[in-house]
Design an enzyme around this catalytic site. Structure first.
Site, PDB file in Angstrom:
ATOM      1  N   SER A 186       0.859  -1.089   0.030  1.00  0.00           N
ATOM      2  CA  SER A 186       0.105   0.040  -0.129  1.00  0.00           C
ATOM      3  C   SER A 186       0.979   1.267  -0.121  1.00  0.00           C
ATOM      4  O   SER A 186       2.132   1.154   0.484  1.00  0.00           O
ATOM      5  CB  SER A 186      -1.058   0.011   1.275  1.00  0.00           C
ATOM      6  OG  SER A 186      -1.581   1.249   1.390  1.00  0.00           O
ATOM      7  N   TYR A 204      -2.290  -0.890  10.662  1.00  0.00           N
ATOM      8  CA  TYR A 204      -2.499  -1.112   9.081  1.00  0.00           C
ATOM      9  C   TYR A 204      -1.334  -0.791   8.342  1.00  0.00           C
ATOM     10  O   TYR A 204      -0.644  -1.420   7.526  1.00  0.00           O
ATOM     11  CB  TYR A 204      -3.802  -0.623   8.411  1.00  0.00           C
ATOM     12  CG  TYR A 204      -3.823  -0.644   6.892  1.00  0.00           C
ATOM     13  CD1 TYR A 204      -4.177  -1.899   6.279  1.00  0.00           C
ATOM     14  CD2 TYR A 204      -3.428   0.409   6.194  1.00  0.00           C
ATOM     15  CE1 TYR A 204      -4.058  -2.115   5.066  1.00  0.00           C
ATOM     16  CE2 TYR A 204      -3.720   0.152   4.695  1.00  0.00           C
ATOM     17  CZ  TYR A 204      -3.900  -1.061   4.237  1.00  0.00           C
ATOM     18  OH  TYR A 204      -3.810  -1.120   2.884  1.00  0.00           O
TER      19      TYR A 204
HETATM   20  N1  LIG Z   1      -8.620  -0.045  -1.524  1.00  0.00           N
HETATM   21  C1  LIG Z   1      -7.813   0.731  -1.292  1.00  0.00           C
HETATM   22  O1  LIG Z   1      -7.690   1.946  -1.084  1.00  0.00           O
HETATM   23  C2  LIG Z   1      -6.386   0.120  -0.820  1.00  0.00           C
HETATM   24  C3  LIG Z   1      -5.186   0.983  -0.925  1.00  0.00           C
HETATM   25  C4  LIG Z   1      -4.116   0.351  -0.795  1.00  0.00           C
HETATM   26  C5  LIG Z   1      -3.867  -0.840  -0.591  1.00  0.00           C
HETATM   27  N2  LIG Z   1      -4.690  -1.861  -0.547  1.00  0.00           N
HETATM   28  C6  LIG Z   1      -4.587  -3.217  -0.542  1.00  0.00           C
HETATM   29  O2  LIG Z   1      -5.008  -3.932  -1.700  1.00  0.00           O
HETATM   30  C7  LIG Z   1      -5.487  -5.302  -1.285  1.00  0.00           C
HETATM   31  C8  LIG Z   1      -6.898  -5.466  -1.889  1.00  0.00           C
HETATM   32  O3  LIG Z   1      -7.914  -4.612  -1.175  1.00  0.00           O
HETATM   33  P1  LIG Z   1      -9.233  -3.955  -1.883  1.00  0.00           P
HETATM   34  O4  LIG Z   1      -9.353  -2.752  -1.952  1.00  0.00           O
HETATM   35  O5  LIG Z   1      -9.493  -4.937  -3.128  1.00  0.00           O
HETATM   36  O6  LIG Z   1     -10.335  -4.563  -0.704  1.00  0.00           O
HETATM   37  P2  LIG Z   1     -11.724  -5.172  -0.689  1.00  0.00           P
HETATM   38  O7  LIG Z   1     -12.446  -4.467  -1.792  1.00  0.00           O
HETATM   39  O8  LIG Z   1     -12.292  -5.195   0.945  1.00  0.00           O
HETATM   40  O9  LIG Z   1     -11.285  -6.682  -1.105  1.00  0.00           O
HETATM   41  C9  LIG Z   1     -10.811  -7.348   0.176  1.00  0.00           C
HETATM   42  C10 LIG Z   1     -10.345  -8.967  -0.272  1.00  0.00           C
HETATM   43  O10 LIG Z   1      -9.981  -9.487   0.721  1.00  0.00           O
HETATM   44  C11 LIG Z   1     -10.881 -10.679   1.302  1.00  0.00           C
HETATM   45  N3  LIG Z   1     -10.528 -11.065   2.628  1.00  0.00           N
HETATM   46  C12 LIG Z   1     -10.812 -10.122   3.687  1.00  0.00           C
HETATM   47  N4  LIG Z   1     -10.734 -10.543   4.822  1.00  0.00           N
HETATM   48  C13 LIG Z   1     -10.157 -12.039   4.334  1.00  0.00           C
HETATM   49  C14 LIG Z   1      -9.936 -12.964   5.158  1.00  0.00           C
HETATM   50  N5  LIG Z   1      -9.904 -13.053   6.652  1.00  0.00           N
HETATM   51  N6  LIG Z   1      -9.526 -14.176   4.662  1.00  0.00           N
HETATM   52  C15 LIG Z   1      -9.578 -14.270   3.509  1.00  0.00           C
HETATM   53  N7  LIG Z   1      -9.794 -13.369   2.379  1.00  0.00           N
HETATM   54  C16 LIG Z   1     -10.228 -12.080   3.093  1.00  0.00           C
HETATM   55  C17 LIG Z   1     -12.163 -10.166   0.923  1.00  0.00           C
HETATM   56  O11 LIG Z   1     -13.059 -11.307   0.521  1.00  0.00           O
HETATM   57  P3  LIG Z   1     -14.039 -12.051   1.791  1.00  0.00           P
HETATM   58  O12 LIG Z   1     -14.878 -10.915   2.449  1.00  0.00           O
HETATM   59  O13 LIG Z   1     -15.013 -12.736   1.041  1.00  0.00           O
HETATM   60  O14 LIG Z   1     -12.981 -12.843   2.625  1.00  0.00           O
HETATM   61  C18 LIG Z   1     -12.059  -9.582  -0.464  1.00  0.00           C
HETATM   62  O15 LIG Z   1     -11.992 -10.451  -1.682  1.00  0.00           O
HETATM   63  C19 LIG Z   1      -5.283  -5.438   0.281  1.00  0.00           C
HETATM   64  O16 LIG Z   1      -4.415  -5.940   0.572  1.00  0.00           O
HETATM   65  C20 LIG Z   1      -5.202  -3.704   0.829  1.00  0.00           C
HETATM   66  O17 LIG Z   1      -4.604  -3.475   1.846  1.00  0.00           O
HETATM   67  C21 LIG Z   1      -6.279  -1.211  -0.859  1.00  0.00           C
END
Ligand SMILES: NC(=O)c1ccc[n+]([C@@H]2O[C@H](COP(=O)([O-])OP(=O)(O)OC[C@H]3O[C@@H](n4cnc5c(N)ncnc54)[C@H](OP(=O)(O)O)[C@@H]3O)[C@@H](O)[C@H]2O)c1
Length: 264
Positions: A138, A151
């Site tokens: 991130s 985080y």
């Molecule tokens: N969105 C942002 O602004 C942002 C910014 C920087 C970095 N990131 C990083 O990008 C990555 C993806 O994030 P995203 O934005 O796509 O988030 P998201 O839309 O909330 O998706 C998160 C995914 O992780 C899964 N997940 C959550 N808890 C889990 C668990 N305990 N076990 C297995 N799977 C789990 C969720 O599926 P289920 O709920 O079905 O388990 C979902 O498929 C993360 O590592 C996040 O830190 C995101």
């Protein structure tokens, strides 16, 4: 069968990645907790792109999950040649008031399970001299971030671990990419731990990409053999400029700005 394993594939960046990689004819192994969403996505990707799409529902906030995924792969005779550790959650708010158990489970998901999956799947990649890993960090991996302290620290861990792993894997011909998105319009900020006034203050006015933009940028970085990529030009510049300022100064400015926003 060779597969690309994507964690956190039931939504957001992971789902967008699954779609983009299916279009590039990757056979897939999708992991997340929501079995129904994964099943639907597998069916849709298989029908639309003619790929084999499997899923393993698993909760990576549990210490035993990574080992169970590895065993399932062995049973199903799936060889993971690209491991994308994308699953991750965040939390916003004052550290001392956050739920302790939730913070610790976040560390298990964002860090310990990621390490375990790398450790389980690397030996076979090394033995066959084929494969690679993408770890999703991130923008928070580059800046101390008051009011999302745990985080951001978890993503600093991902960054440090991955940068070291990249070098350790080089002699074996295994590529490792550290990929760092900035704010991305997904459900990330809608989880109970993030959907609060602090979360809103943290993301207020932030430059935002779509999940599809981020997924495409990740795949392009991988195809260009990059080992380090910050998603979005503006984010990449902020990391370069941020490196010129002491971390303690960034933390102080960040904290006072957020406190001012919260008192309005
Ligand atoms: N969105 C942002 O602004 C942002 C910014 C920087 C970095 N990131 C990083 O990008 C990555 C993806 O994030 P995203 O934005 O796509 O988030 P998201 O839309 O909330 O998706 C998160 C995914 O992780 C899964 N997940 C959550 N808890 C889990 C668990 N305990 N076990 C297995 N799977 C789990 C969720 O599926 P289920 O709920 O079905 O388990 C979902 O498929 C993360 O590592 C996040 O830190 C995101």
């Amino acid at each position: 069968m060779d597969v690309t394993l994507i964690t956190g594939a039931s939504g957001g960046i992971g789902e967008a990645l699954a779609t983009q990689l299916a279009a590039r004819k990757h056979n897939l192994l999708l992991v997340a907790r929501s079995a129904d969403k994964l099943d639907r996505l597998c069916t849709q990707l298989a029908e639309s792109y003619g790929v084999q799409a499997n899923c393993i529902p698993a909760d990576l906030s549990k210490p035993e999950a990574a080992g169970q995924i590895y065993e399932e792969c062995r049973k199903k005779k799936l060889t993971v040649t690209l491991l994308i550790n994308n699953a991750g959650i965040g939390s916003s708010g004052e550290f001392v008031k956050n739920d302790r158990q939730a913070e610790l489970e976040m560390l298990q998901l964002n860090n310990a399970s990621l390490v375990a999956l790398c450790h389980l799947f690397l030996p076979n990649m090394i033995a066959s001299r084929k494969g690679g890993i993408i770890n999703v960090a991130s923008l928070a991996a580059f800046f101390p971030s008051p009011y999302m302290a745990v985080y951001a620290a978890s993503k600093v861990f991902v960054r440090s671990f991955t940068e070291a792993l990249t070098q350790e894997c080089k002699p074996y011909g295994i590529r490792v990419l550290l990929f760092s998105p900035g704010f991305t319009s997904t459900n990330f900020m809608n989880t109970p731990a993030n959907d609060n006034a602090w979360g809103k203050a943290l993301t207020d006015g932030a430059y935002t990409q779509t999940a599809q933009q981020v997924a495409i940028e990740m795949i392009q970085a991988w195809e260009k053999n990059e080992t380090f990529h910050v998603s979005g030009r503006l984010n990449a510049w902020s990391v370069r400029l941020g490196a010129l300022i002491p971390n303690a100064t960034i933390a102080r400015l960040f904290a006072s700005r957020k406190r001012k926003q919260m008192s309005r």
